[in-house]
Design a protein around this motif. Structure first.
Motif, PDB file in Angstrom:
ATOM      1  N   ALA A 185     -50.830  17.984  12.041  1.00  8.31           N
ATOM      2  CA  ALA A 185     -49.533  18.400  12.574  1.00  8.31           C
ATOM      3  C   ALA A 185     -48.963  19.501  11.684  1.00  8.31           C
ATOM      4  CB  ALA A 185     -48.580  17.204  12.608  1.00  8.31           C
ATOM      5  N   PRO A 186     -48.126  20.364  12.235  1.00  9.06           N
ATOM      6  CA  PRO A 186     -47.524  21.423  11.425  1.00  9.06           C
ATOM      7  C   PRO A 186     -46.790  20.886  10.195  1.00  9.06           C
ATOM      8  CG  PRO A 186     -47.069  21.803  13.747  1.00  9.06           C
ATOM      9  CD  PRO A 186     -47.731  20.459  13.637  1.00  9.06           C
ATOM     10  N   GLN A 187     -46.140  19.734  10.327  1.00  9.07           N
ATOM     11  CA  GLN A 187     -45.426  19.139   9.192  1.00  9.07           C
ATOM     12  C   GLN A 187     -46.405  18.698   8.105  1.00  9.07           C
ATOM     13  OE1 GLN A 187     -45.281  18.147  12.366  1.00  9.07           O
ATOM     14  NE2 GLN A 187     -43.178  17.835  13.033  1.00  9.07           N
ATOM     15  N   GLU A 188     -47.547  18.149   8.521  1.00 10.35           N
ATOM     16  CA  GLU A 188     -48.561  17.727   7.552  1.00 10.35           C
ATOM     17  C   GLU A 188     -49.099  18.944   6.795  1.00 10.35           C
ATOM     18  OE1 GLU A 188     -50.233  13.863  10.042  1.00 10.35           O
ATOM     19  OE2 GLU A 188     -51.143  15.837  10.360  1.00 10.35           O
ATOM     20  N   ARG A 189     -49.340  20.028   7.526  1.00 13.10           N
ATOM     21  CA  ARG A 189     -49.827  21.253   6.877  1.00 13.10           C
ATOM     22  C   ARG A 189     -48.780  21.822   5.924  1.00 13.10           C
ATOM     23  NH1 ARG A 189     -52.628  23.546  12.106  1.00 13.10           N
ATOM     24  NH2 ARG A 189     -50.472  23.525  12.721  1.00 13.10           N
ATOM     25  N   ALA A 190     -47.515  21.799   6.330  1.00 10.83           N
ATOM     26  CA  ALA A 190     -46.440  22.318   5.467  1.00 10.83           C
ATOM     27  C   ALA A 190     -46.342  21.500   4.178  1.00 10.83           C
ATOM     28  CB  ALA A 190     -45.106  22.296   6.208  1.00 10.83           C
ATOM     29  N   CYS A 191     -46.474  20.197   4.278  1.00 11.29           N
ATOM     30  CA  CYS A 191     -46.407  19.343   3.088  1.00 11.29           C
ATOM     31  C   CYS A 191     -47.619  19.568   2.188  1.00 11.29           C
ATOM     32  CB  CYS A 191     -46.292  17.873   3.497  1.00 11.29           C
ATOM     33  SG  CYS A 191     -44.697  17.457   4.243  1.00 11.29           S
ATOM     34  N   GLY A 237     -45.686  21.671  -5.846  1.00 15.63           N
ATOM     35  CA  GLY A 237     -44.421  20.983  -5.640  1.00 15.63           C
ATOM     36  C   GLY A 237     -44.552  19.472  -5.646  1.00 15.63           C
ATOM     37  N   THR A 238     -43.487  18.823  -6.081  1.00 11.46           N
ATOM     38  CA  THR A 238     -43.414  17.367  -6.007  1.00 11.46           C
ATOM     39  C   THR A 238     -42.917  16.989  -4.608  1.00 11.46           C
ATOM     40  OG1 THR A 238     -41.123  17.286  -6.743  1.00 11.46           O
ATOM     41  CG2 THR A 238     -42.830  17.214  -8.462  1.00 11.46           C
ATOM     42  N   SER A 239     -43.019  15.726  -4.280  1.00  5.33           N
ATOM     43  CA  SER A 239     -42.517  15.265  -2.974  1.00  5.33           C
ATOM     44  C   SER A 239     -41.039  15.594  -2.819  1.00  5.33           C
ATOM     45  CB  SER A 239     -42.731  13.761  -2.811  1.00  5.33           C
ATOM     46  OG  SER A 239     -44.101  13.471  -2.723  1.00  5.33           O
ATOM     47  N   LYS A 240     -40.293  15.430  -3.894  1.00  9.74           N
ATOM     48  CA  LYS A 240     -38.857  15.700  -3.851  1.00  9.74           C
ATOM     49  C   LYS A 240     -38.586  17.185  -3.598  1.00  9.74           C
ATOM     50  CE  LYS A 240     -34.651  14.596  -6.405  1.00  9.74           C
ATOM     51  NZ  LYS A 240     -34.126  13.941  -7.619  1.00  9.74           N
ATOM     52  N   GLN A 241     -39.325  18.058  -4.272  1.00 12.02           N
ATOM     53  CA  GLN A 241     -39.153  19.502  -4.088  1.00 12.02           C
ATOM     54  C   GLN A 241     -39.550  19.936  -2.680  1.00 12.02           C
ATOM     55  OE1 GLN A 241     -41.687  20.645  -7.313  1.00 12.02           O
ATOM     56  NE2 GLN A 241     -39.975  20.963  -8.734  1.00 12.02           N
ATOM     57  N   GLY A 272     -36.195  20.289   4.243  1.00 12.01           N
ATOM     58  CA  GLY A 272     -35.066  19.583   4.843  1.00 12.01           C
ATOM     59  C   GLY A 272     -35.436  18.205   5.360  1.00 12.01           C
ATOM     60  N   LEU A 273     -36.338  17.541   4.649  1.00  8.15           N
ATOM     61  CA  LEU A 273     -36.800  16.206   5.025  1.00  8.15           C
ATOM     62  C   LEU A 273     -36.483  15.238   3.895  1.00  8.15           C
ATOM     63  CD1 LEU A 273     -40.376  17.228   6.250  1.00  8.15           C
ATOM     64  CD2 LEU A 273     -38.399  16.744   7.700  1.00  8.15           C
ATOM     65  N   SER A 274     -36.654  13.952   4.163  1.00  5.59           N
ATOM     66  CA  SER A 274     -36.517  12.968   3.090  1.00  5.59           C
ATOM     67  C   SER A 274     -37.841  12.899   2.330  1.00  5.59           C
ATOM     68  CB  SER A 274     -36.171  11.585   3.654  1.00  5.59           C
ATOM     69  OG  SER A 274     -37.308  11.003   4.262  1.00  5.59           O
ATOM     70  N   ASN A 303     -43.858  11.984   1.989  1.00  6.81           N
ATOM     71  CA  ASN A 303     -44.953  11.107   1.569  1.00  6.81           C
ATOM     72  C   ASN A 303     -45.718  10.551   2.768  1.00  6.81           C
ATOM     73  OD1 ASN A 303     -44.543  11.472  -1.176  1.00  6.81           O
ATOM     74  ND2 ASN A 303     -43.079   9.787  -1.295  1.00  6.81           N
ATOM     75  N   ALA A 304     -45.017  10.257   3.852  1.00  5.78           N
ATOM     76  CA  ALA A 304     -45.684   9.763   5.064  1.00  5.78           C
ATOM     77  C   ALA A 304     -46.572  10.850   5.665  1.00  5.78           C
ATOM     78  CB  ALA A 304     -44.640   9.294   6.080  1.00  5.78           C
ATOM     79  N   TYR A 305     -46.086  12.096   5.713  1.00  8.35           N
ATOM     80  CA  TYR A 305     -46.893  13.204   6.228  1.00  8.35           C
ATOM     81  C   TYR A 305     -48.126  13.431   5.358  1.00  8.35           C
ATOM     82  CZ  TYR A 305     -43.297  14.689   9.577  1.00  8.35           C
ATOM     83  OH  TYR A 305     -42.400  14.759  10.618  1.00  8.35           O
ATOM     84  N   LEU A 306     -47.951  13.353   4.046  1.00  9.07           N
ATOM     85  CA  LEU A 306     -49.083  13.547   3.144  1.00  9.07           C
ATOM     86  C   LEU A 306     -50.103  12.421   3.285  1.00  9.07           C
ATOM     87  CD1 LEU A 306     -47.182  14.834  -0.007  1.00  9.07           C
ATOM     88  CD2 LEU A 306     -48.754  16.147   1.449  1.00  9.07           C
ATOM     89  N   SER A 307     -49.634  11.202   3.449  1.00  6.80           N
ATOM     90  CA  SER A 307     -50.544  10.068   3.655  1.00  6.80           C
ATOM     91  C   SER A 307     -51.318  10.212   4.955  1.00  6.80           C
ATOM     92  CB  SER A 307     -49.778   8.746   3.662  1.00  6.80           C
ATOM     93  OG  SER A 307     -49.261   8.479   2.392  1.00  6.80           O
ATOM     94  N   SER A 308     -50.633  10.654   5.990  1.00 10.93           N
ATOM     95  CA  SER A 308     -51.288  10.861   7.281  1.00 10.93           C
ATOM     96  C   SER A 308     -52.349  11.956   7.183  1.00 10.93           C
ATOM     97  CB  SER A 308     -50.234  11.233   8.328  1.00 10.93           C
ATOM     98  OG  SER A 308     -50.840  11.501   9.560  1.00 10.93           O
TER      99      SER A 308
END
Length: 98
Positions: free
Chosen positions: A37-43, A51-55, A61-63, A68-73
């Motif tokens: 997914a585009p979000q997974e690629r962006a992460c 970058g860290t998950s927080k950064q 503009g996500l939590s 972390n869920a996108y990265l795990s996926s």
């Protein structure tokens, strides 16, 4: 195992084959590209930039939990055992820019 729905054909399969139930048992079969997914690629791109998950969360503009869920996926789809392996696989497959 990789479900056929998680992959898209980008050429001829030179090694291996799909099982009759539509599942591939190898890693990143030749000629196939994982569908992220585009979000997974962006992460993953954020991780590639160090970058860290927080950064990454702040920039997108996500939590942090969502990142972390996108990265795990993405790791699951790529069959990677770590974030860095997922980034390396995504870079080599051309899924993210280096």
């Amino acid at each position: 195992m990789i479900n056929r729905a998680d992959w898209t054909r980008s050429g001829d399969i030179s090694r291996g084959r799909w099982r009759s139930n539509g599942v591939w048992t190898g890693r990143c079969p030749a000629g196939l590209t994982p569908v992220l997914a585009p979000q997974e690629r962006a992460c993953l791109a954020g991780v590639a930039r160090g970058g860290t998950s927080k950064q990454i969360a702040r920039r997108l503009g996500l939590s942090m939990h969502t990142v972390n869920a996108y990265l795990s996926s993405a790791r699951r789809k790529l069959k990677a055992s770590s974030r860095s392996e997922a980034v390396a696989m995504a870079l080599s497959a051309g899924l993210i820019d280096g």
